[in-house]
Design a protein around this motif. Structure first.
Motif, PDB file in Angstrom:
ATOM      1  N   GLU A  73       0.829  -1.196   0.000  1.00 50.90           N
ATOM      2  CA  GLU A  73       0.000   0.000   0.000  1.00 50.90           C
ATOM      3  C   GLU A  73       0.867   1.251   0.000  1.00 50.90           C
ATOM      4  OE1 GLU A  73      -2.352  -0.396   3.537  1.00 50.90           O
ATOM      5  OE2 GLU A  73      -3.777  -1.750   2.550  1.00 50.90           O
ATOM      6  N   VAL A  74       0.446   2.224  -0.801  1.00 51.90           N
ATOM      7  CA  VAL A  74       1.063   3.547  -0.792  1.00 51.90           C
ATOM      8  C   VAL A  74      -0.027   4.528  -0.384  1.00 51.90           C
ATOM      9  CG1 VAL A  74       2.234   5.323  -2.142  1.00 51.90           C
ATOM     10  CG2 VAL A  74       2.679   2.901  -2.636  1.00 51.90           C
ATOM     11  N   HIS A  75       0.161   5.165   0.750  1.00 48.63           N
ATOM     12  CA  HIS A  75      -0.805   6.142   1.246  1.00 48.63           C
ATOM     13  C   HIS A  75      -0.430   7.503   0.678  1.00 48.63           C
ATOM     14  CE1 HIS A  75      -2.583   3.406   4.249  1.00 48.63           C
ATOM     15  NE2 HIS A  75      -1.381   2.845   4.194  1.00 48.63           N
ATOM     16  N   LEU A  76      -1.344   8.110  -0.057  1.00 48.86           N
ATOM     17  CA  LEU A  76      -1.077   9.406  -0.661  1.00 48.86           C
ATOM     18  C   LEU A  76      -1.361  10.521   0.343  1.00 48.86           C
ATOM     19  CD1 LEU A  76      -2.573   8.870  -4.230  1.00 48.86           C
ATOM     20  CD2 LEU A  76      -0.231   8.478  -3.417  1.00 48.86           C
ATOM     21  N   ALA A  77      -0.720  11.654   0.146  1.00 47.07           N
ATOM     22  CA  ALA A  77      -0.873  12.791   1.043  1.00 47.07           C
ATOM     23  C   ALA A  77      -2.301  13.323   1.058  1.00 47.07           C
ATOM     24  CB  ALA A  77       0.101  13.893   0.639  1.00 47.07           C
ATOM     25  N   ASP A  78      -3.054  13.096  -0.027  1.00 51.51           N
ATOM     26  CA  ASP A  78      -4.441  13.577  -0.079  1.00 51.51           C
ATOM     27  C   ASP A  78      -5.432  12.599   0.548  1.00 51.51           C
ATOM     28  OD1 ASP A  78      -4.707  11.552  -1.964  1.00 51.51           O
ATOM     29  OD2 ASP A  78      -4.981  12.905  -3.665  1.00 51.51           O
ATOM     30  N   GLY A  79      -4.923  11.510   1.161  1.00 52.50           N
ATOM     31  CA  GLY A  79      -5.782  10.562   1.865  1.00 52.50           C
ATOM     32  C   GLY A  79      -6.166   9.327   1.057  1.00 52.50           C
ATOM     33  N   ARG A  80      -5.901   9.323  -0.240  1.00 49.29           N
ATOM     34  CA  ARG A  80      -6.243   8.152  -1.049  1.00 49.29           C
ATOM     35  C   ARG A  80      -5.227   7.037  -0.823  1.00 49.29           C
ATOM     36  NH1 ARG A  80      -6.620  10.215  -6.997  1.00 49.29           N
ATOM     37  NH2 ARG A  80      -4.758  11.314  -6.315  1.00 49.29           N
ATOM     38  N   LEU A  81      -5.649   5.830  -1.147  1.00 48.43           N
ATOM     39  CA  LEU A  81      -4.804   4.650  -1.003  1.00 48.43           C
ATOM     40  C   LEU A  81      -4.563   4.038  -2.366  1.00 48.43           C
ATOM     41  CD1 LEU A  81      -3.460   2.552   0.919  1.00 48.43           C
ATOM     42  CD2 LEU A  81      -5.626   1.320   0.837  1.00 48.43           C
ATOM     43  N   VAL A  82      -3.313   3.728  -2.651  1.00 44.05           N
ATOM     44  CA  VAL A  82      -2.926   3.064  -3.891  1.00 44.05           C
ATOM     45  C   VAL A  82      -2.346   1.707  -3.508  1.00 44.05           C
ATOM     46  CG1 VAL A  82      -1.407   3.134  -5.907  1.00 44.05           C
ATOM     47  CG2 VAL A  82      -2.386   5.245  -5.017  1.00 44.05           C
ATOM     48  N   VAL A  83      -2.766   0.656  -4.216  1.00 40.93           N
ATOM     49  CA  VAL A  83      -2.195  -0.673  -4.003  1.00 40.93           C
ATOM     50  C   VAL A  83      -1.386  -1.023  -5.247  1.00 40.93           C
ATOM     51  CG1 VAL A  83      -2.654  -3.105  -3.587  1.00 40.93           C
ATOM     52  CG2 VAL A  83      -4.093  -1.365  -2.508  1.00 40.93           C
ATOM     53  N   VAL A  84      -0.102  -1.305  -5.039  1.00 45.78           N
ATOM     54  CA  VAL A  84       0.804  -1.653  -6.129  1.00 45.78           C
ATOM     55  C   VAL A  84       1.200  -3.113  -5.964  1.00 45.78           C
ATOM     56  CG1 VAL A  84       3.037  -1.187  -7.214  1.00 45.78           C
ATOM     57  CG2 VAL A  84       1.711   0.697  -6.234  1.00 45.78           C
ATOM     58  N   THR A  85       1.090  -3.870  -7.040  1.00 43.10           N
ATOM     59  CA  THR A  85       1.506  -5.269  -7.039  1.00 43.10           C
ATOM     60  C   THR A  85       2.479  -5.471  -8.180  1.00 43.10           C
ATOM     61  OG1 THR A  85      -0.671  -5.910  -6.205  1.00 43.10           O
ATOM     62  CG2 THR A  85       0.728  -7.667  -7.086  1.00 43.10           C
TER      63      THR A  85
END
Length: 111
Positions: A73-85
């Motif tokens: 998981e990469v937590h973005l500064a704007d509060g969104r969550l990105v999942v990278v595989t």
């Protein structure tokens, strides 16, 4: 004086999930510090699909390629969550031959 942005990790091919959208076969860079700090997702060489600031306090980059293949998981500064595989499949195509952006020349070790 040259300011260098350390690259924490780079993955290709990678799948990225953001806001319910799934992007496959992307080139992903995670850079910490410097002018290019943040998460970078490329859909073609030099074609940025996403560049976003990262909440480094909440983000734990994977320690190995194997761990990246399990997804992280990469937590973005704007509060969104990105999942990278990270994928282990073919590295063919223009992104597979691409060395990455010119600013991404150094690699940082994260402990």
């Amino acid at each position: 004086m040259v300011v260098v942005t350390p690259v924490v990790g780079r993955w290709y091919p990678a799948q990225v999930v953001l806001d319910g959208q799934v992007w496959r076969k992307r080139y992903v860079l995670l850079a910490k510090g410097g002018p290019e700090d943040g998460l970078w997702v490329y859909q073609r060489p030099d074609d940025v699909q996403l560049h976003a600031a990262v909440n480094w306090g909440a983000t734990r980059p994977p320690r190995s390629e194997r761990a990246a293949r399990a997804g992280f998981e990469v937590h973005l500064a704007d509060g969104r969550l990105v999942v990278v595989t990270a994928g282990g499949s073919c590295r063919c195509g223009s992104l597979g031959r691409w060395a990455g952006p010119s600013w991404a020349r150094s690699v940082a070790v994260v402990s």
